[in-house]
Motif scaffolding. Structure first.
Motif, short mmCIF file in Angstrom:
data_model
loop_
_atom_site.label_atom_id
_atom_site.label_comp_id
_atom_site.label_asym_id
_atom_site.label_seq_id
_atom_site.Cartn_x
_atom_site.Cartn_y
_atom_site.Cartn_z
N PRO A 124 0.84 -1.20 0.00
CA PRO A 124 0.00 0.00 0.00
C PRO A 124 0.88 1.25 0.00
CG PRO A 124 0.10 -0.96 2.20
CD PRO A 124 0.84 -1.90 1.29
N GLU A 125 0.29 2.37 -0.39
CA GLU A 125 1.06 3.62 -0.51
C GLU A 125 1.76 4.02 0.78
OE1 GLU A 125 -1.88 3.82 -3.90
OE2 GLU A 125 -1.87 3.08 -1.83
N ASP A 126 1.13 3.72 1.93
CA ASP A 126 1.68 4.19 3.20
C ASP A 126 2.60 3.19 3.88
OD1 ASP A 126 -0.22 2.33 3.88
OD2 ASP A 126 -1.36 3.64 5.23
N ASN A 216 -0.50 4.58 -6.18
CA ASN A 216 0.10 3.53 -6.99
C ASN A 216 -0.76 3.34 -8.24
OD1 ASN A 216 1.99 3.01 -4.95
ND2 ASN A 216 0.70 1.43 -4.02
N VAL A 217 -0.13 3.31 -9.40
CA VAL A 217 -0.88 3.08 -10.64
C VAL A 217 -0.20 1.93 -11.40
CG1 VAL A 217 -1.71 4.03 -12.81
CG2 VAL A 217 -1.64 5.47 -10.77
N SER A 260 7.84 -6.53 -5.73
CA SER A 260 7.60 -5.09 -5.85
C SER A 260 6.19 -4.79 -6.37
CB SER A 260 8.65 -4.42 -6.73
OG SER A 260 8.62 -4.94 -8.05
N LYS A 261 5.28 -5.69 -6.09
CA LYS A 261 3.88 -5.46 -6.47
C LYS A 261 3.33 -4.26 -5.70
CE LYS A 261 -0.50 -6.13 -7.59
NZ LYS A 261 -0.99 -5.60 -8.86
N LEU A 262 2.63 -3.38 -6.41
CA LEU A 262 2.00 -2.20 -5.80
C LEU A 262 0.50 -2.42 -5.67
CD1 LEU A 262 3.82 0.62 -7.83
CD2 LEU A 262 4.35 -0.13 -5.50
N SER A 263 -0.05 -2.12 -4.52
CA SER A 263 -1.50 -2.22 -4.32
C SER A 263 -2.22 -1.10 -5.06
CB SER A 263 -1.83 -2.13 -2.84
OG SER A 263 -3.22 -1.98 -2.63
#
Length: 292
Positions: A124-126, A216-217, A260-263
């Protein structure tokens, strides 16, 4: 509204210019792109001259030093482009009420192998940042400089960036398929590709919705480089043997994250957001490359 795009000759920059020029519903009535030959973003006086002359409402910064291995050797220039120049730009935007759209990376996160189980949907971003290479460290410093500047901003993190312009993994695989019968591709680095067209579409939606902060995109789902390569060749009908190997098979200067998967949960809550699966994004990109 007026918009300028920095780094306009790169993957994202060219996609931005294309989308803005072809979109009849764009909120911008003036768009201008600057590539690195036209504008050195590390040159403060040149940047100031452009900002003062163009008087943009939005600055989209696609300029970056992205050579991950070279960044370990050229630390000063990587930091100058990814951090110092970004700090100057953010300060200029803050003092003139300009909104800054800036692109960052999945490499700001630690990328630990065990995090794949802890965060099956991605970081997650945070989540706490902790880069494992200098490129990631300089991009994180750039993010921090923007936040500290007080400028209105969108920091958009992307991963495994691929598009119809410039160089990327998809194009490299297609090139190698024309030269070899067999390839070794790593299968122990996990993530999700961000496709430039989808990134720009969602960036424009975030702007339209007056969103601010960090997003995250990227695509839905998770894959590794070996599976990604196999799917490319399958779709394109390429008969090539793809061997799965570990990262140890390739000696690199910079450490790569294992995960490095981004939510995209935060993006999914934005009205109109368009999140595609990595398979859909790949099919769309390959269709575009075949048409070119």
């Amino acid at each position: 509204m007026r918009c300028i795009v920095l780094g306009a000759s790169g993957q994202l920059g060219r996609e931005w210019i294309k989308k803005l020029n072809e979109s009849e519903s764009s909120t911008f009535d003036y768009v201008r792109g600057f590539n690195s030959a036209q504008l050195d973003i590390t040159d403060r006086s040149s940047m100031l001259e452009v900002i003062e002359g163009e008087k943009p409402d939005v600055v989209v910064n696609c300029a970056a030093y992205t050579r991950v291995d070279e960044a370990e050797k050229r630390k000063e220039i990587a930091e100058k482009i990814n951090c110092s120049a970004v700090r100057q730009l953010a300060e200029m935007c803050r003092s003139r009420d300009i909104k800054l759209v800036h692109y960052s990376t999945d490499y700001v996160f630690p990328g630990r192998k065990e995090d794949r189980q802890r965060f099956p949907g991605g970081y997650p971003e945070d989540h706490q940042t902790s880069p494992v290479n200098w490129y990631g460290a300089t991009k994180l410093k750039g993010e921090q400089a923007i936040r500290q500047s007080g400028a209105a901003h969108l920091i958009i993190r992307v991963s495994w960036l691929c598009g119809q312009f410039g160089g990327n993994f998809v194009k490299t695989m297609l090139k190698l398929a024309g030269e070899r019968d067999e390839l070794d591709v790593v299968n122990d680095q996990w993530g999700s590709p961000s496709f430039t067209e989808n990134v720009v579409e969602n960036s424009m939606i975030l702007l339209k919705e007056n969103s601010e902060g960090t997003f995250n995109v990227t695509s839905k789902g998770i894959t590794n480089w070996h599976e990604f390569a196999c799917r490319i060749f399958e779709i394109m009908g390429k008969d090539i043997q793809v061997n799965a190997v570990t990262s140890d098979a390739f000696e690199t200067v910079a450490t790569r994250p294992s995960f490095s998967k981004l939510s995209t949960d935060k993006l999914a809550r934005v009205k109109g957001a368009k999140i595609v699966s990595w398979e859909q994004g790949l099919q769309r990109l390959l269709n575009q490359l075949k048409a070119d």
